[in-house]
Design a protein around this motif. Structure first.
Motif, PDB file in Angstrom:
ATOM      1  N   UNK A  15       0.984  -1.095  -0.017  1.00 57.89           N
ATOM      2  CA  UNK A  15      -0.006  -0.223  -0.008  1.00 57.89           C
ATOM      3  C   UNK A  15       0.845   1.248  -0.064  1.00 57.89           C
ATOM      4  N   UNK A  16       2.008   1.147   0.533  1.00 58.02           N
ATOM      5  CA  UNK A  16       2.988   2.213   0.463  1.00 58.02           C
ATOM      6  C   UNK A  16       3.553   2.660  -0.855  1.00 58.02           C
ATOM      7  N   UNK A  17       3.436   1.627  -1.851  1.00 55.06           N
ATOM      8  CA  UNK A  17       4.266   1.695  -3.072  1.00 55.06           C
ATOM      9  C   UNK A  17       2.888   1.997  -4.343  1.00 55.06           C
ATOM     10  N   UNK A  18       3.166   3.247  -4.909  1.00 56.45           N
ATOM     11  CA  UNK A  18       2.132   3.319  -6.069  1.00 56.45           C
ATOM     12  C   UNK A  18       2.404   2.414  -7.236  1.00 56.45           C
ATOM     13  N   UNK A  19       1.477   2.307  -8.124  1.00 54.91           N
ATOM     14  CA  UNK A  19       1.632   1.520  -9.213  1.00 54.91           C
ATOM     15  C   UNK A  19       2.525   1.987 -10.206  1.00 54.91           C
ATOM     16  N   UNK A  20       3.167   1.353 -11.062  1.00 52.25           N
ATOM     17  CA  UNK A  20       4.111   1.793 -12.001  1.00 52.25           C
ATOM     18  C   UNK A  20       5.087   2.757 -11.558  1.00 52.25           C
ATOM     19  N   UNK A  21       5.794   2.285 -10.432  1.00 47.04           N
ATOM     20  CA  UNK A  21       6.873   3.277  -9.675  1.00 47.04           C
ATOM     21  C   UNK A  21       8.156   3.015 -10.189  1.00 47.04           C
ATOM     22  N   UNK A  22       8.583   1.820 -10.877  1.00 48.72           N
ATOM     23  CA  UNK A  22       9.886   1.522 -10.854  1.00 48.72           C
ATOM     24  C   UNK A  22      10.178   0.883 -12.110  1.00 48.72           C
ATOM     25  N   UNK A  23      11.358   1.247 -12.902  1.00 48.75           N
ATOM     26  CA  UNK A  23      11.774   0.754 -14.082  1.00 48.75           C
ATOM     27  C   UNK A  23      12.050  -0.713 -13.887  1.00 48.75           C
ATOM     28  N   UNK A  24      12.451  -1.357 -12.962  1.00 47.48           N
ATOM     29  CA  UNK A  24      12.636  -2.794 -12.568  1.00 47.48           C
ATOM     30  C   UNK A  24      12.727  -3.149 -11.192  1.00 47.48           C
ATOM     31  N   UNK A  25      11.767  -4.313 -10.779  1.00 48.18           N
ATOM     32  CA  UNK A  25      12.171  -4.790  -9.651  1.00 48.18           C
ATOM     33  C   UNK A  25      12.792  -6.123  -9.486  1.00 48.18           C
ATOM     34  N   UNK A  26      13.513  -6.267  -8.381  1.00 43.78           N
ATOM     35  CA  UNK A  26      14.120  -7.407  -8.404  1.00 43.78           C
ATOM     36  C   UNK A  26      13.545  -8.119  -6.754  1.00 43.78           C
ATOM     37  N   UNK A  27      13.683  -9.301  -6.802  1.00 42.61           N
ATOM     38  CA  UNK A  27      13.197 -10.137  -5.677  1.00 42.61           C
ATOM     39  C   UNK A  27      14.114 -11.405  -5.687  1.00 42.61           C
ATOM     40  N   UNK A  28      15.082 -11.483  -4.415  1.00 37.96           N
ATOM     41  CA  UNK A  28      15.635 -12.627  -4.343  1.00 37.96           C
ATOM     42  C   UNK A  28      15.694 -13.115  -2.845  1.00 37.96           C
ATOM     43  N   UNK A  29      15.562 -14.629  -2.915  1.00 41.27           N
ATOM     44  CA  UNK A  29      15.496 -15.312  -1.910  1.00 41.27           C
ATOM     45  C   UNK A  29      14.220 -15.150  -0.941  1.00 41.27           C
ATOM     46  N   UNK A  30      13.218 -14.479  -1.592  1.00 38.94           N
ATOM     47  CA  UNK A  30      11.895 -14.324  -0.854  1.00 38.94           C
ATOM     48  C   UNK A  30      10.781 -15.386  -1.267  1.00 38.94           C
ATOM     49  N   UNK A  31      10.972 -15.733  -2.524  1.00 43.29           N
ATOM     50  CA  UNK A  31       9.878 -16.926  -3.042  1.00 43.29           C
ATOM     51  C   UNK A  31      10.473 -18.211  -2.487  1.00 43.29           C
ATOM     52  N   UNK A  32      10.588 -18.551  -1.456  1.00 44.75           N
ATOM     53  CA  UNK A  32      11.034 -19.609  -0.803  1.00 44.75           C
ATOM     54  C   UNK A  32      10.126 -20.277   0.219  1.00 44.75           C
ATOM     55  N   UNK A  33      10.282 -21.540   0.694  1.00 45.67           N
ATOM     56  CA  UNK A  33       9.492 -22.205   1.564  1.00 45.67           C
ATOM     57  C   UNK A  33       9.350 -21.469   2.775  1.00 45.67           C
ATOM     58  N   UNK A  34       8.110 -21.064   3.409  1.00 48.20           N
ATOM     59  CA  UNK A  34       7.804 -20.278   4.597  1.00 48.20           C
ATOM     60  C   UNK A  34       7.757 -18.885   4.544  1.00 48.20           C
ATOM     61  N   UNK A  35       7.950 -18.430   3.510  1.00 45.40           N
ATOM     62  CA  UNK A  35       8.074 -16.944   3.452  1.00 45.40           C
ATOM     63  C   UNK A  35       6.852 -16.319   2.551  1.00 45.40           C
TER      64      UNK A  35
END
Length: 229
Positions: free
Chosen positions: A133-153
């Protein structure tokens, strides 16, 4: 402990902490408490297990920029979702990216990321299992996500929020631990978003190095249509 037995004991303790984090069922309070207590030895534990995912994610982001984006790296805005102590941000900075924001569920980890000096802004207490909710739509050129889509998270639907905060024609780069992909509906989520015209994969690395003996899959997605909040 400088003896081999002592080093092995430290590594085994670190392995247990890593494995225990996979049994937290995405419960925000348990995750925050666990990572707050783990923060002091977190990076050493990952280093002992040869954690390669931050480097791979950052280099994939660099490859995407070189292949698809005309803008210079220093002028691109990047969101590091689930930034932890800042390991991905450091690698991105080494590659010439400068406008990096981050967030993490655990404020203790977020503060450690701030201390790296590689981020413009880092926000704590942000749960990717909920709307950003604190992040507006279409705010970034790129989003990275590392080690987050893992079991228990984080659950697979978090990918939709990552697409939402990324601009149309921007990119989302993520890792997903192989055991997570096998145990969850992550690839179904990718297919649903693809069929809805939200994103398409432009790069896919199967069974790449992750941590220890474990592998992960790595994706780079182009965002075509920013989904509604």
């Amino acid at each position: 402990m400088n003896t081999l037995a002592g080093q092995n004991a430290l590594r085994q303790a670190g392995q247990k902490r890593i494995e225990a984090s996979h049994a937290l069922d995405g419960d925000a309070k348990r995750l925050v408490r666990y990572y707050r207590e783990w923060a002091g030895s977190y990076e050493l534990d990952l280093e002992r297990e040869h954690y390669r995912s931050p480097l791979i994610v950052a280099e994939l982001a660099g490859a995407v920029q070189s292949a698809y984006i005309g803008r210079e790296r220093a002028a691109m805005t990047i969101l590091d979702a689930g930034c932890g102590t800042g390991l991905v941000g450091i690698e991105l900075d080494h590659l010439g990216f400068r406008l990096i924001d981050g967030f993490d569920l655990c404020e203790t980890m977020a503060e450690m990321a701030r201390q790296t000096g590689t981020y413009r802004n880092v926000q704590g207490d942000v749960d990717l299992n909920r709307p950003l909710s604190d992040y507006s739509s279409a705010s970034y050129d790129m989003t990275v996500c590392c080690g987050v889509f893992t079991l228990g998270h984080v659950r697979p639907h978090g990918l939709r929020e990552l697409a939402r905060v990324t601009r149309s024609s921007g990119f989302v780069v993520v890792s997903a631990e192989r055991s997570y992909s096998e145990a969850t509906s992550f690839e179904n989520e990718v297919l649903c978003l693809q069929q809805a015209g939200v994103l398409t994969p432009v790069q896919y690395l199967s069974n790449g190095r992750y941590i220890g003996e474990k592998d992960a899959h790595y994706w780079a997605f182009r965002v075509h249509r920013v989904p509604a909040a």
